[in-house]
Scaffold this motif. Sequence first.
Motif, PDB file in Angstrom:
ATOM      1  N   ASP A 152       0.866  -1.184   0.000  1.00 41.16           N
ATOM      2  CA  ASP A 152       0.000   0.000   0.000  1.00 41.16           C
ATOM      3  C   ASP A 152       0.895   1.223   0.000  1.00 41.16           C
ATOM      4  OD1 ASP A 152      -1.879   2.164   0.849  1.00 41.16           O
ATOM      5  OD2 ASP A 152      -3.248   0.465   1.097  1.00 41.16           O
ATOM      6  N   ASP A 153       0.583   2.197  -0.847  1.00 39.96           N
ATOM      7  CA  ASP A 153       1.414   3.392  -0.958  1.00 39.96           C
ATOM      8  C   ASP A 153       1.288   4.318   0.236  1.00 39.96           C
ATOM      9  OD1 ASP A 153      -1.224   3.770  -2.185  1.00 39.96           O
ATOM     10  OD2 ASP A 153      -0.547   5.815  -2.553  1.00 39.96           O
ATOM     11  N   ASP A 154       0.278   4.128   1.074  1.00 39.98           N
ATOM     12  CA  ASP A 154       0.141   4.901   2.305  1.00 39.98           C
ATOM     13  C   ASP A 154       0.845   4.118   3.414  1.00 39.98           C
ATOM     14  OD1 ASP A 154      -0.734   5.859   4.832  1.00 39.98           O
ATOM     15  OD2 ASP A 154      -2.561   6.652   3.923  1.00 39.98           O
ATOM     16  N   ASP A 205      -3.099  -2.695  -2.567  1.00 42.59           N
ATOM     17  CA  ASP A 205      -3.983  -1.584  -2.897  1.00 42.59           C
ATOM     18  C   ASP A 205      -4.111  -1.538  -4.419  1.00 42.59           C
ATOM     19  OD1 ASP A 205      -5.508   0.712  -2.713  1.00 42.59           O
ATOM     20  OD2 ASP A 205      -3.841   2.024  -2.170  1.00 42.59           O
ATOM     21  N   MET A 263      -2.253   2.951  -6.845  1.00 42.59           N
ATOM     22  CA  MET A 263      -0.972   3.402  -6.304  1.00 42.59           C
ATOM     23  C   MET A 263      -0.229   4.124  -7.420  1.00 42.59           C
ATOM     24  SD  MET A 263       0.364   0.146  -4.005  1.00 42.59           S
ATOM     25  CE  MET A 263       0.365  -1.050  -5.336  1.00 42.59           C
ATOM     26  N   ALA A 267       1.071   4.343   6.607  1.00 41.93           N
ATOM     27  CA  ALA A 267       0.267   4.027   7.795  1.00 41.93           C
ATOM     28  C   ALA A 267      -0.693   2.873   7.498  1.00 41.93           C
ATOM     29  CB  ALA A 267      -0.500   5.256   8.263  1.00 41.93           C
ATOM     30  N   VAL A 268      -1.342   2.925   6.342  1.00 42.46           N
ATOM     31  CA  VAL A 268      -2.281   1.858   5.967  1.00 42.46           C
ATOM     32  C   VAL A 268      -1.528   0.545   5.767  1.00 42.46           C
ATOM     33  CG1 VAL A 268      -3.913   1.076   4.207  1.00 42.46           C
ATOM     34  CG2 VAL A 268      -3.956   3.455   4.978  1.00 42.46           C
ATOM     35  N   CYS A 269      -0.377   0.601   5.131  1.00 49.51           N
ATOM     36  CA  CYS A 269       0.438  -0.592   4.927  1.00 49.51           C
ATOM     37  C   CYS A 269       0.787  -1.239   6.263  1.00 49.51           C
ATOM     38  CB  CYS A 269       1.705  -0.224   4.160  1.00 49.51           C
ATOM     39  SG  CYS A 269       2.740  -1.626   3.707  1.00 49.51           S
ATOM     40  N   GLU A 318       5.756  -0.455   0.294  1.00 53.19           N
ATOM     41  CA  GLU A 318       4.992   0.780   0.086  1.00 53.19           C
ATOM     42  C   GLU A 318       4.846   1.144  -1.388  1.00 53.19           C
ATOM     43  OE1 GLU A 318       6.687   3.791   2.579  1.00 53.19           O
ATOM     44  OE2 GLU A 318       6.487   2.529   4.370  1.00 53.19           O
ATOM     45  N   ASN A 319       5.373   0.312  -2.272  1.00 50.84           N
ATOM     46  CA  ASN A 319       5.208   0.549  -3.703  1.00 50.84           C
ATOM     47  C   ASN A 319       5.526  -0.736  -4.453  1.00 50.84           C
ATOM     48  OD1 ASN A 319       8.130   0.481  -4.297  1.00 50.84           O
ATOM     49  ND2 ASN A 319       8.176   2.435  -3.213  1.00 50.84           N
TER      50      ASN A 319
END
Length: 159
Positions: free
Chosen positions: A25-27, A71, A74, A29-31, A49-50
């Motif tokens: 997930d690129d966020d 996600d 992204m 915090a969400v990751c 994160e990517n």
Amino acid sequence: MNGSDVMQSVAAGKPTEYGKVLVVDDDPAVCHVTGQMLELHGFQVLYAENGEQALALFDEYDDQVSILVADIVMPKMSGPQLAHLLRIQRPELPVLFVSGLVSYENFEGVMGGWMLKKPYSPSILASKVRDVLAAFESKSRVVSNPAGTGQCAIQPAGL
């Protein structure tokens, strides 16, 4: 999030029948929260994160990754693009797409992937991951001696 986060989760060595979950997930915090939710339910987690980080982790842990949780939206590389690249290496990789921005109708079943809408609770996320793994396992079939190679291959149904 940094490389030590990945190593801490992997090094914890929690016993699990599920293998490792690659969470992307690129966020940040969400990751991290998504990974922690899964760890609370007994999963081992690799964090990215990517797409580039995910590809590098997959190269390192390929045979240990049981499922990709990515996600959909992204920058640079979307979840479906990442899933496509990973499935070039391992066509049978189960995929769970997550998104708060995209409707289920647009992505449910894309490349054999499933969909979970954000936000989700830890128990819903863990249950969906288990469901995807179980569904994928039940849809897979063993093909003996494909093309006369003398080898067996596992092919997911519907791909």
